[in-house]
Write a protein that holds these residues in place. Sequence first.
Motif, short mmCIF file in Angstrom:
data_model
loop_
_atom_site.label_atom_id
_atom_site.label_comp_id
_atom_site.label_asym_id
_atom_site.label_seq_id
_atom_site.Cartn_x
_atom_site.Cartn_y
_atom_site.Cartn_z
N TRP A 77 -8.59 39.73 101.93
CA TRP A 77 -8.52 41.04 101.02
C TRP A 77 -7.02 41.17 101.03
O TRP A 77 -6.31 41.84 100.36
CB TRP A 77 -8.86 42.07 101.83
CG TRP A 77 -8.46 42.53 103.23
CD1 TRP A 77 -7.10 43.13 103.38
CD2 TRP A 77 -9.36 42.24 104.15
NE1 TRP A 77 -7.10 43.26 105.06
CE2 TRP A 77 -8.34 42.89 105.30
CE3 TRP A 77 -10.55 41.80 104.62
CZ2 TRP A 77 -8.78 42.67 106.74
CZ3 TRP A 77 -10.92 41.63 105.94
CH2 TRP A 77 -10.09 41.92 106.99
N ALA A 119 -15.63 45.67 99.20
CA ALA A 119 -14.81 46.41 98.25
C ALA A 119 -13.14 46.00 98.19
O ALA A 119 -12.56 45.92 97.31
CB ALA A 119 -14.77 47.83 98.47
N LYS A 120 -12.81 45.76 99.50
CA LYS A 120 -11.32 45.48 99.64
C LYS A 120 -11.21 43.99 99.25
O LYS A 120 -10.10 43.79 98.49
CB LYS A 120 -10.88 45.49 101.28
CG LYS A 120 -10.71 46.96 101.80
CD LYS A 120 -10.81 46.74 103.32
CE LYS A 120 -9.21 46.35 103.63
NZ LYS A 120 -9.14 46.16 105.24
N GLN A 123 -11.14 44.29 95.23
CA GLN A 123 -9.47 44.76 94.82
C GLN A 123 -8.55 43.56 94.66
O GLN A 123 -7.85 43.44 93.82
CB GLN A 123 -9.16 45.79 95.78
CG GLN A 123 -9.79 47.23 95.88
CD GLN A 123 -8.86 48.29 96.53
OE1 GLN A 123 -8.60 47.96 97.84
NE2 GLN A 123 -8.85 49.45 95.86
N ARG A 127 -6.72 42.27 91.59
CA ARG A 127 -5.23 42.33 91.62
C ARG A 127 -4.70 40.91 91.23
O ARG A 127 -3.52 40.74 90.66
CB ARG A 127 -4.83 42.67 93.07
CG ARG A 127 -3.35 42.62 93.33
CD ARG A 127 -3.05 43.51 94.67
NE ARG A 127 -3.55 42.18 95.66
CZ ARG A 127 -4.21 42.77 96.58
NH1 ARG A 127 -5.04 43.68 96.82
NH2 ARG A 127 -4.57 41.76 97.68
N GLU A 160 -15.50 52.25 92.70
CA GLU A 160 -14.40 53.04 93.25
C GLU A 160 -13.14 52.26 93.83
O GLU A 160 -12.04 53.13 93.70
CB GLU A 160 -14.86 53.95 94.41
CG GLU A 160 -15.89 55.02 94.10
CD GLU A 160 -16.74 55.60 95.22
OE1 GLU A 160 -16.17 55.27 96.44
OE2 GLU A 160 -17.44 56.78 95.10
N ALA A 161 -13.43 51.12 94.02
CA ALA A 161 -12.18 50.36 94.41
C ALA A 161 -11.43 49.67 93.41
O ALA A 161 -10.44 49.11 93.72
CB ALA A 161 -12.73 49.17 95.72
N THR A 162 -12.10 49.61 92.25
CA THR A 162 -11.47 48.98 91.02
C THR A 162 -11.38 50.16 89.87
O THR A 162 -11.96 51.21 90.11
CB THR A 162 -12.55 47.69 90.43
OG1 THR A 162 -13.75 48.22 90.12
CG2 THR A 162 -12.48 46.63 91.61
N THR A 163 -10.91 49.64 88.67
CA THR A 163 -10.72 50.36 87.56
C THR A 163 -11.45 49.91 86.36
O THR A 163 -12.71 50.16 86.09
CB THR A 163 -9.29 50.68 87.13
OG1 THR A 163 -8.64 49.28 87.28
CG2 THR A 163 -8.46 51.40 88.36
N GLU A 165 -11.62 46.83 85.39
CA GLU A 165 -11.79 45.33 85.49
C GLU A 165 -13.49 45.04 85.50
O GLU A 165 -14.22 46.12 85.63
CB GLU A 165 -11.33 44.57 86.50
CG GLU A 165 -10.00 44.94 86.70
CD GLU A 165 -9.42 46.07 87.58
OE1 GLU A 165 -8.14 46.41 87.49
OE2 GLU A 165 -10.44 47.01 87.87
#
Length: 249
Positions: A77, A119-120, A123, A127, A160-163, A165
């Motif tokens: 992560w 989730a991490k 992300q 990223r 919740e951890a991404t937008t 994507e």
Amino acid sequence: MAPAFPRRRTVGVSLKMYFGLEKTAQYIQECIPLGPHALSHQVDVFIIPDFVSLTAASTALNLEAPNIRLGAQDCFWEDSGAYTGEVSPVVLKSIGCSLVELGHAERRRLFGENDELVAKKAQACVRNGMTPLVCIGEKNHGSVASAVDECRPQITSILEATTDEEIIFAYEPVWAIGQPKPASAEYVVAVTRELRQLCGARQVRFLYGGSAGPGTFDAMRDGVDGLFLGRFAHDPQNFYEVIKEVGSE
């Protein structure tokens, strides 16, 4: 809410730790003809070999079948640092990976991975410009409602951890993995329809995994966008047949 983007049909395979270097290289070469075949059927295809084989696989696919996406079986992560034995998402991206498999039932069971950790990692993937391929699924065979309840936090933690994507969810009922037959089509369609509603307008694809093979997609096409294959696809001819099935109208 209906998605405002095309749901591309997709077929992929993870080789896990079944092959050695030579066998993986041979397999990649045998899968090269799947590239134009997938294009003609408008199906996205991906292959996920072991970490050590990624560089050679990337070179071969880039030269001869650039439309076949290369994936990795996991990532860390963080992008860099004192994390002995882990694999950086930056390195995976530089090799040519465009997606990363995360949260498989084996990693949850053997290595204690939970929704927060997955989730991490998701992300970290986005990223670095890669698509998270997140495995979800319930442990025991019960009702549709109980399956949805168990899968809900696995999905919401990723959302919740991404937008904005794209996320690919591989719905793999744990109880169906490695079994002679897949979960019933009626069950899978009911569960994935409910899970898709949780995603709202997000860009998501749902694949089915868990003893998938011939006829699996045809029976489930109302609920899923494709298949995540296992040992059945170790034979490239089987892989070919599934791509043709998924790409048919």
